[in-house]
Design a protein around this motif. Structure first.
Motif, PDB file in Angstrom:
ATOM      1  N   ILE A 299       0.854  -1.181   0.000  1.00  0.00           N
ATOM      2  CA  ILE A 299       0.000   0.000   0.000  1.00  0.00           C
ATOM      3  C   ILE A 299       0.891   1.234   0.000  1.00  0.00           C
ATOM      4  O   ILE A 299       1.753   1.381   0.871  1.00  0.00           O
TER       5      ILE A 299
ATOM      6  N   ILE B  46      -2.988   3.822  -2.202  1.00  0.00           N
ATOM      7  CA  ILE B  46      -3.147   3.084  -3.458  1.00  0.00           C
ATOM      8  C   ILE B  46      -2.602   1.680  -3.259  1.00  0.00           C
ATOM      9  O   ILE B  46      -1.532   1.498  -2.676  1.00  0.00           O
ATOM     10  N   GLU B  47      -3.308   0.697  -3.787  1.00  0.00           N
ATOM     11  CA  GLU B  47      -2.886  -0.701  -3.661  1.00  0.00           C
ATOM     12  C   GLU B  47      -2.010  -1.111  -4.839  1.00  0.00           C
ATOM     13  O   GLU B  47      -2.320  -0.811  -5.996  1.00  0.00           O
TER      14      GLU B  47
ATOM     15  N   PRO C 127      -0.099  -1.318  -9.981  1.00  0.00           N
ATOM     16  CA  PRO C 127      -1.317  -0.770  -9.368  1.00  0.00           C
ATOM     17  C   PRO C 127      -2.537  -1.606  -9.749  1.00  0.00           C
ATOM     18  O   PRO C 127      -2.725  -1.958 -10.910  1.00  0.00           O
TER      19      PRO C 127
ATOM     20  N   GLY D  89      -5.722  -0.603  -9.010  1.00  0.00           N
ATOM     21  CA  GLY D  89      -6.901   0.250  -9.094  1.00  0.00           C
ATOM     22  C   GLY D  89      -7.581   0.423  -7.750  1.00  0.00           C
ATOM     23  O   GLY D  89      -8.491   1.244  -7.619  1.00  0.00           O
TER      24      GLY D  89
ATOM     25  N   THR E  23      -8.117   1.904  -4.234  1.00  0.00           N
ATOM     26  CA  THR E  23      -7.717   3.163  -3.601  1.00  0.00           C
ATOM     27  C   THR E  23      -8.515   3.385  -2.316  1.00  0.00           C
ATOM     28  O   THR E  23      -9.609   2.845  -2.135  1.00  0.00           O
TER      29      THR E  23
ATOM     30  N   HIS F 287      -9.395   6.933   0.121  1.00  0.00           N
ATOM     31  CA  HIS F 287      -9.208   8.374   0.275  1.00  0.00           C
ATOM     32  C   HIS F 287     -10.281   8.937   1.186  1.00  0.00           C
ATOM     33  O   HIS F 287     -11.478   8.723   0.955  1.00  0.00           O
TER      34      HIS F 287
ATOM     35  N   LEU G 159      -4.182  12.879  -2.019  1.00  0.00           N
ATOM     36  CA  LEU G 159      -4.645  12.032  -3.112  1.00  0.00           C
ATOM     37  C   LEU G 159      -3.735  12.151  -4.325  1.00  0.00           C
ATOM     38  O   LEU G 159      -3.363  11.150  -4.937  1.00  0.00           O
TER      39      LEU G 159
ATOM     40  N   LYS H 115      -0.587   9.325  -5.685  1.00  0.00           N
ATOM     41  CA  LYS H 115      -0.505   8.851  -7.063  1.00  0.00           C
ATOM     42  C   LYS H 115       0.897   9.087  -7.632  1.00  0.00           C
ATOM     43  O   LYS H 115       1.471   8.220  -8.304  1.00  0.00           O
TER      44      LYS H 115
ATOM     45  N   ALA I 294       3.343   6.671  -5.928  1.00  0.00           N
ATOM     46  CA  ALA I 294       3.275   5.314  -6.465  1.00  0.00           C
ATOM     47  C   ALA I 294       4.119   5.201  -7.728  1.00  0.00           C
ATOM     48  O   ALA I 294       4.862   4.227  -7.911  1.00  0.00           O
TER      49      ALA I 294
END
Length: 237
Positions: free
Chosen positions: A4, A27-28, A34, A36, A38, A40, A153, A157, A160
């Motif tokens: 994560i 984010i996973e 990734p 998809g 998430t 938040h 957020l 991203k 990641a």
């Protein structure tokens, strides 16, 4: 391997002095790809937000009033984290704030053995160079042109992408699998694995002779014709 990538925004720098979490984003990743998945949440810190903190992330207390308290999202956050490794940039900062919030909410704190600090990884890879998230984005070719403030957020991203670049991560669609693709659900289980039939290339006698003639003419003392690579001569009949 499930990981994560996580980022938080806060009212200040020190949870011990009463600073609180105001935003959590995650984010996973699965095998450095990734998925998809998430998480938040904006959080009401139940206190004021100093002007200097607002200048960093853009949030005011009025903007967050009425949002859920951290205690309201704690279980959902812990469920999303599961037992995965947790990647954060300057991870002790995020872990410190999350631990303080979790303890306040009566929940278990995070195992530091799960902590992966991307800042520490960057410092070891680029010693002596700036290793902020912005600096790494520029160095690794990650587009951060939309980053005008510290928003969890957006930051997670970008982080990641930076983390995957630091780790030499795989891009989606480039994995070789011996079975069905990891898509989840019944459809994935029903997919048949791709089976490819080997097609060996066997040279003809004429091609072998032409190659031997070329080697004899163009190469002197070809390595593969010298001992111990050369085949021993056939015994005389």
């Amino acid at each position: 391997m499930r990981q994560i990538v996580l980022d938080t925004e806060t009212t200040g720098l020190d949870p011990a002095s009463g600073d609180r979490v105001i935003e959590v984003a995650a984010i996973e990743l699965f095998n450095f790809v990734p998925t998809g998945g998430t998480f938040h949440k904006l959080v009401d810190p139940e206190r004021d937000i100093p002007a200097e903190a607002t200048r960093v992330h853009g949030f005011t207390a009025d903007m967050l009033r009425g949002k859920p308290r951290f205690a309201d999202i704690a279980d959902e956050l812990l469920d999303f984290l599961g037992e995965a490794e947790i990647v954060a940039h300057n991870a002790p900062f995020d872990f410190g704030f999350l631990d303080a919030e979790l303890a306040r909410a009566g929940r278990p704190t995070l195992d530091r053995g799960r902590m992966v600090d991307s800042l520490d990884i960057a410092k070891r890879r680029y010693p002596g160079l700036p290793n902020s998230l912005d600096a790494l984005c520029r160095r690794l070719g990650v587009d951060n042109s939309m980053r005008t403030s510290h928003n969890a957020l957006l930051d997670v991203k970008l982080l990641a992408e930076v983390f995957l670049a630091l780790m030499g991560g795989k891009q989606p669609g480039l994995e070789l699998a011996s079975g069905p693709a990891r898509r989840g659900g019944a459809a994935a289980a029903e997919e048949a694995p791709i089976i490819r039939t080997p097609r060996p290339i066997v040279p003809s006698e004429e091609e072998l002779a032409a190659h031997a003639a070329f080697v004899a003419k163009k190469l002197k003392e070809a390595v593969w014709l010298q001992p111990p690579f050369a085949e021993p001569p056939e015994p005389a009949s």
